[in-house]
Design a protein around this motif. Structure first.
Motif, mmCIF file in Angstrom:
data_model
loop_
_atom_site.group_PDB
_atom_site.id
_atom_site.type_symbol
_atom_site.label_atom_id
_atom_site.label_comp_id
_atom_site.label_asym_id
_atom_site.label_seq_id
_atom_site.Cartn_x
_atom_site.Cartn_y
_atom_site.Cartn_z
ATOM 1 N N PRO A 159 0.819 -1.227 0.000
ATOM 2 C CA PRO A 159 0.000 0.000 0.000
ATOM 3 C C PRO A 159 0.846 1.267 0.000
ATOM 4 N N PHE A 160 1.835 1.323 -0.881
ATOM 5 C CA PHE A 160 2.734 2.481 -0.928
ATOM 6 C C PHE A 160 2.966 2.857 -2.374
ATOM 7 N N ALA A 161 3.405 4.106 -2.593
ATOM 8 C CA ALA A 161 3.749 4.623 -3.918
ATOM 9 C C ALA A 161 4.950 5.544 -3.764
ATOM 10 N N ILE A 162 5.750 5.687 -4.876
ATOM 11 C CA ILE A 162 6.948 6.525 -4.856
ATOM 12 C C ILE A 162 6.918 7.425 -6.071
ATOM 13 N N ASP A 163 7.319 8.679 -5.912
ATOM 14 C CA ASP A 163 7.340 9.602 -7.049
ATOM 15 C C ASP A 163 8.739 9.691 -7.620
ATOM 16 N N ASN A 164 8.946 10.572 -8.635
ATOM 17 C CA ASN A 164 10.240 10.681 -9.316
ATOM 18 C C ASN A 164 11.321 11.304 -8.458
ATOM 19 N N ASP A 165 10.921 11.921 -7.361
ATOM 20 C CA ASP A 165 11.897 12.502 -6.452
ATOM 21 C C ASP A 165 12.270 11.552 -5.327
ATOM 22 N N GLY A 166 11.691 10.369 -5.306
ATOM 23 C CA GLY A 166 12.018 9.382 -4.279
ATOM 24 C C GLY A 166 11.163 9.471 -3.033
ATOM 25 N N ASN A 167 10.064 10.272 -3.031
ATOM 26 C CA ASN A 167 9.193 10.384 -1.870
ATOM 27 C C ASN A 167 8.207 9.204 -1.839
ATOM 28 N N ILE A 168 8.133 8.543 -0.702
ATOM 29 C CA ILE A 168 7.263 7.382 -0.541
ATOM 30 C C ILE A 168 6.079 7.789 0.346
#
Length: 898
Positions: A159-168
C-alpha cells in the motif's frame, strides 16, 4: 567525446599567410599551444599541421579525456610560418586564438543509492504525503546521464507509492492490527535508462494511533420495554495516551424532562399511585376532573399530558378555583399534608397589562384556605415569590400571631415540573421537593396584616376576597389529607421515577472509586484515580425502566469528563460526548375476559330475591403479552419481575346495560360497598353504567366483578336484559375485549296464565340439569350447569304457553257451540240445562313436542304429520310425566296441579 583524444573544432583550424606564392614564406609550418586560464592546455593538448600550403591544422589531446575528471578545458593556440628557408629563419608568428574544449559525457556509470536501508514509523489510520524519501546518485558528469529520472517499487501489492523525487507515501490508511511492519524494495533509473547497481530496502513501522478520549462510544442506544436494566456503555474505555493523571471524573446525564412531569412514571391516576405507594388514605382532591359532582374546576383550562394526570393552567387573574365549603370543611385542622405538582410559568406567562415595567412582582398564591375550627378560624396560604416558596400560617386569626416559613429554592423558578409535599404539624413544618427534604431558610412573624374574612373558604390560584396575588403556571394533583404527616418513604415513592440511571454492581467498584446518583436518577457521577478501575466502572452504568409499558421516545444522553494531571499545563482536555437513548414502542397487552355467557337463564323469582343473581360468577381475566419477557434480566434490580407485576394490574372495569338504562324503581345492580372500600377501589354507580376504578391486581377485580348481582322488584321481570363488561389498564391506555351477557328470565305458567298451574314436570323442564336422565335427547346446549339456557328456549316456552292458551279457548268455544246446537235441536230442556257442565273436561298438552319442532331436534315419531287438533289428547293418555294436565272440576273452582 569522453574516452577519445580527437577535438572537433568549430570552426575548423586554419591559419593563412599572405606571403604567397613564396615557397617557404607563404606556408604554415606549425602551431604552438599555450596554457590557458586553467594552466593545463599545454600539457594535455597539441596541435599539428595537416597541410602547409592551406594552413589546415588539428587539435588533439595527448591522452583520452575523462569528463568526470574535467569536463571543460581552455587554452590558446598560435601559428607560425616556415620563414625564408628550410631552416625556418625569420619565421613569423600569428596572433593567439582561444580554444574552448568541452568533453562530451558517455553513460558509463549506474545509479547508486545513498543508503541501502531506509526506515520510518507512522501512526495508523491516516494518509501521509511523504513517509520517507530515498535517494540515488549517478557518477556521470552530464545532466543527461547523471540525473535520476525515476524510482520504482519492485515489491508487488504493497500500500505504498513513490514519485520521481524518491518520496514514498501510503495509498491507504494503515492498520497496526492487520500488519505492524511493512518491508519492500525500491530501485532507481538514470535518464540513460541505466538501473541502479543495487536496490534499496524500505521498512515502515505502523504505530497504533493514540488520541486522548473515549473509545467505543455508541451514539444510539436502544431499549426494549420490559428488558430490565441494560448497560449504556458496554465497550467504552478511556485512552490517555500514557499521560499520567491523578483524578478522573465523569458525569452521565439523561434528559427526561420532556416526558410527563420530568420522567417516566406510572401511567395511573394520582389516587391509584398513592395506593400503590402505601399512602395513608383520606386525601381530598382539590383539583378533580370536572364532573357534575366536582364542577368547581370546569372553568379552568386544561393542557394535554403524556401521563394520566390532568394539568390545569392558571393565568394569575381569571383562572381561580373556589372549592365548595363541604369539601373545605373536611380538611380543617393544624395537622395536614399538602401535595401537588407545580410548574412555574409554562403557560400564560405574560405579565398583566396593568403591571408597569420595572415594578416588583407580587406574590403568587397557589392555595389559600381559611377553615373554621370549633369556635375560631385558622388560615394558611402557600405562595411563590421569585425563587422563594413561603407558607403563611395563622393558627388563630383572632388571637395568635401569624408565622411565615420561607424556603429559597431554584426549583421554584426553573420552569420545570416539581413535586411538592408539605407536611404541617404546627409548629413543625416539613417540606419535600422532588423527594428531598428542605429546611426553612427563615421563620418570622409577619407583623400586622389585615385579618381574613371570618368565614370558611378554600381557593386555588389566588387568595383573600378579591382574588389578589394570582398564581401563574401549571398545577396538577393538588391533594390535602388531614391528620398525621405523610411518611418520607411514601413521599419518595410518589415522586420516584420509574426510569433512570443506575449502577450495575457496587461490589465491582475498585479502590478509590466513588458513585453518586441524584434523587431523580437523571445524573450519575463517577470519580476515581485509576484508569483501569474507572473503565470497568463506566461499563457498569445502566439504564433501567421498571414500567412494562414505558413511554416510547428519545432521551438525550451526555457524557462529560474532566481530568487532573500532575502538570496542569499539559493536562488533557476531553470534549463532551452526546448521544441519545431510544425507548422502543412496547408490546400491547392482551386483556381477555372469558367464562361468562353469552346467556344466563334463571327463574324470575331468583332475581326478585333479596340478594339477586350474580351476573359473572365464573369470570376469568387473563393478561398476556405477545412475546416472552427477557429472562436474562429477571435477576437484575428493577427488571422483568417488576414489569410483570405492573403488566397484571388493572385500573378500571365497567358494567353497562345495553339498550334502556336501568329503571331504579324496578331493577338495580348490587355491589358490596364494604369490600370495595376495604380494597381501596372507587365506584360510580348510575343507571347507565357501573364503573369500578383503582389500580389493583387481576384477582381483586375478579372477586369484585364476580360479586356483582342483578336484582328485580316483585313483578318487574322482563323477557331479557343484556349487559356489557369491559376492563382496562394504564388509565385506559389498553382495553380488554367486550363481554356481552344476555340475561333470560324464566317465567312460570302461573304468572302468564292464571287459570292454570304448572306440574312438577314443567319444573323439570325449566331445570333440565336436575333430571338429565328424564330429558335425554332434549337437553339444551348449555356448557354450564344451572347457569345458561339459550335465548331461543325462552321464546319456545312462550310460544308453547301461548299455543296452549289458544287451544284451550278454541276447545271451550267448540264444545259450547256443539252443546247449544244440541239444545236447540231438542227444542228446549230443563231450566238449569243451559249452563255448561265442565266438571269432566280434561285437556292434555305436551309442550315438549312444540319445543322439539321449533328447535329441529325431534326424531321421527308417530303423529309427526297430524293436525293441530291432535294436540288435544284423550283423557286416557296420562302416562307421560312430561305433559301438563289441567283439569277443571267446576266453572268457578280453582285449577289443581297433578
Amino acid at each position: 567525446m569522453e574516452n577519445d583524444n580527437t577535438v572537433l573544432l568549430n570552426p575548423p583550424l586554419f591559419a593563412l599567410d599572405k606571403d604567397a606564392p613564396l615557397h617557404y614564406a607563404g606556408e604554415i609550418c606549425g602551431f604552438r599551444v599555450h596554457n590557458g586560464p586553467g594552466g593545463s592546455g599545454a600539457a594535455q593538448f597539441e596541435a599539428v599541421v595537416l597541410d602547409r600550403s592551406t594552413g589546415e591544422g588539428l587539435v588533439r589531446s595527448k591522452e583520452p579525456l575523462d569528463c568526470e575528471s574535467q569536463r571543460e578545458h581552455s587554452f590558446t593556440i598560435q601559428a607560425y610560418d616556415c620563414g625564408e628557408g628550410p631552416d625556418g629563419t625569420n619565421s613569423k608568428k600569428s596572433h593567439k586564438a582561444t580554444v574552448h574544449v568541452r568533453v562530451n559525457d558517455v553513460n558509463e556509470f549506474s545509479p547508486v543509492f545513498v543508503e541501502r536501508r531506509y526506515e520510518a514509523s507512522v501512526p495508523e489510520g491516516r494518509l501521509f504525503d511523504r513517509i520517507v524519501r530515498v535517494e540515488a546518485l549517478d557518477a556521470d558528469c552530464s545532466p543527461q546521464y547523471s540525473q535520476i529520472c525515476f524510482y520504482d517499487i519492485i515489491t508487488p501489492n504493497v500500500p505504498f507509492a513513490i514519485d520521481n523525487d524518491g518520496n514514498i507515501k501510503n495509498t491507504e490508511p494503515l492498520d497496526s492490527k492487520k500488519q505492524r511492519v511493512h518491508s519492500f524494495w525500491v530501485t532507481a533509473f538514470d535518464c540513460g535508462k541505466n538501473r541502479a547497481q543495487a536496490d534499496a530496502q524500505v521498512v515502515v513501522t505502523v504505530k497504533p494511533s493514540c488520541k486522548p478520549g473515549w473509545i467505543g462510544w455508541s451514539k444510539r442506544v436502544e431499549y426494549t420495554p420490559g428488558s430490565g436494566s441494560i448497560p449504556l456503555f458496554p465497550s467504552l474505555h478511556l485512552e490517555t495516551c500514557e499521560e499520567t493523571v491523578w483524578n478522573i471524573q465523569a458525569t452521565v446525564e439523561l434528559q427526561t424532562g420532556h416526558i410527563g412531569k420530568g420522567c417516566d412514571r406510572d401511567s395511573y391516576s394520582d389516587r391509584s399511585v398513592r395506593r400503590l405507594c402505601g399512602a395513608v388514605r383520606g386525601e381530598v382532591d382539590l383539583l378533580p376532573p370536572p364532573s357534575p359532582a366536582a364542577n368547581w374546576t370546569a372553568a379552568l383550562p386544561t393542557l394535554p399530558s403524556s401521563d394520566s394526570s390532568l394539568v390545569f393552567s392558571f393565568n394569575g387573574s381569571t383562572h381561580v378555583a373556589v372549592v365548595p365549603d363541604s369539601i373545605a370543611s373536611t380538611v380543617a385542622g393544624d395537622h395536614f399534608t399538602l401535595q401537588l405538582w407545580m410548574r412555574r410559568g409554562g403557560a400564560n406567562t405574560q405579565p398583566p397589562a396593568n403591571q408597569a415595567r420595572g415594578t416588583r412582582k407580587e406574590e403568587e398564591t397557589i392555595i389559600c384556605s381559611t377553615v373554621k375550627n370549633d369556635d375560631s378560624y385558622s388560615h394558611y396560604s402557600l405562595s411563590v415569590h421569585g425563587c422563594r416558596l413561603s407558607l403563611f400560617y395563622w393558627p388563630d386569626v383572632s388571637a395568635a400571631r401569624p408565622v411565615k416559613f420561607l424556603w429559597k429554592l431554584e426549583q421554584v423558578c426553573d420552569s420545570e415540573w416539581h413535586h411538592l409535599s408539605l407536611s404541617v404539624q404546627f409548629p413543625s413544618v416539613t417540606l419535600y421537593v422532588d423527594g428531598v427534604t428542605f429546611d426553612p431558610a427563615l421563620i418570622h412573624d409577619n407583623g400586622a396584616i389585615p385579618n381574613p374574612v371570618p368565614r370558611q373558604r378554600l381557593v386555588i390560584g389566588a387568595c383573600w376576597g378579591k382574588f389578589v396575588g394570582g398564581y401563574r403556571g401549571l398545577l396538577s394533583g393538588v391533594t390535602v389529607r388531614p391528620g398525621s404527616v405523610e411518611p418520607h418513604s411514601v413521599v419518595e415513592c410518589l415522586y420516584a421515577c420509574r426510569e433512570g440511571l443506575d449502577f450495575g454492581d457496587l461490589e465491582t467498584l475498585g479502590s478509590g472509586m466513588k458513585v453518586h446518583v441524584n434523587p431523580s436518577q437523571s445524573v450519575l457521577v463517577l470519580e476515581g484515580d485509576d484508569i483501569e478501575s474507572f473503565n470497568r466502572a463506566v461499563q457498569q452504568v445502566t439504564y433501567r425502566n421498571s414500567l412494562r409499558f414505558a413511554t416510547p421516545g428519545v432521551r438525550p444522553l451526555k457524557l462529560t469528563t474532566s481530568l487532573r494531571c500532575f502538570s496542569e499545563e499539559s493536562c488533557l482536555s476531553l470534549r463532551q460526548l452526546e448521544g441519545y437513548l431510544v425507548v422502543l414502542q412496547p408490546d400491547a397487552p392482551q386483556i381477555s375476559l372469558s367464562g361468562v355467557g353469552p346467556h344466563l337463564a334463571r327463574p324470575a323469582p331468583e332475581f326478585e330475591g333479596a340478594r339477586g343473581v350474580p351476573l359473572f360468577p365464573e369470570l376469568r381475566i387473563v393478561c398476556s403479552l405477545s412475546h416472552a419477557v427477557n429472562t436474562a434480566a429477571q435477576g437484575m434490580e428493577g427488571g422483568a419481575l417488576m414489569s410483570d407485576a405492573v403488566a397484571h394490574t388493572l385500573d378500571g372495569c365497567e358494567v353497562q346495560p345495553l339498550g334502556e338504562e336501568l329503571n331504579p324503581e324496578k331493577e338495580e345492580l348490587l355491589v358490596d360497598m364494604e369490600s370495595l372500600k376495604e380494597k381501596g377501589l372507587d365506584i360510580i354507580n348510575t343507571t347507565a353504567y357501573i364503573a369500578i376504578t383503582g389500580a389493583e391486581s387481576i384477582s381483586v377485580y375478579e372477586d369484585v366483578l364476580r360479586s356483582i348481582r342483578y336484582r328485580l322488584a316483585k313483578g318487574s321481570a322482563r323477557f331479557e336484559r343484556r349487559f356489557r363488561l369491559s376492563c382496562s389498564e394504564m388509565n385506559g391506555r389498553y382495553t380488554s375485549n367486550e363481554l356481552t351477557l344476555e340475561v333470560n328470565f324464566l317465567h312460570s305458567l302461573d304468572s302468564l296464565y292464571h287459570p292454570s298451574h304448572l306440574l312438577a314436570s314443567q319444573q323439570q323442564f325449566l331445570h333440565p340439569s336436575h333430571h338429565t336422565g328424564e330429558l335425554s335427547g332434549h337437553t339444551l346446549p348449555n356448557p354450564h350447569r344451572n347457569s345458561v339456557v339459550p335465548g331461543a328456549a325462552t321464546v319456545i316456552i312462550m310460544v308453547c304457553v301461548g299455543f296452549l292458551v289458544v287451544m284451550v279457548i278454541l276447545g271451550v268455544f267448540r264444545i259450547r257451540s256443539i252443546h247449544r246446537r244440541g239444545e236447540g235441536a231438542r227444542g228446549g230442556g230443563k231450566e238449569g240445562s243451559n249452563q255448561w257442565d265442565d266438571s269432566a273436561l280434561t285437556i292434555i298438552v305436551n309442550p315438549m313436542e312444540s319445543y322439539e319442532n321449533r328447535m329441529g331436534m325431534a326424531a321421527d315419531t308417530e303423529g309427526e304429520g297430524d293436525d293441530e287438533d291432535d294436540v288435544v289428547e284423550s283423557p286416557d293418555d296420562t302416562g307421560d310425566d312430561q305433559r301438563i294436565i289441567i283439569k277443571k272440576e267446576g266453572r268457578d273452582s280453582a285449577p289443581r296441579r297433578y
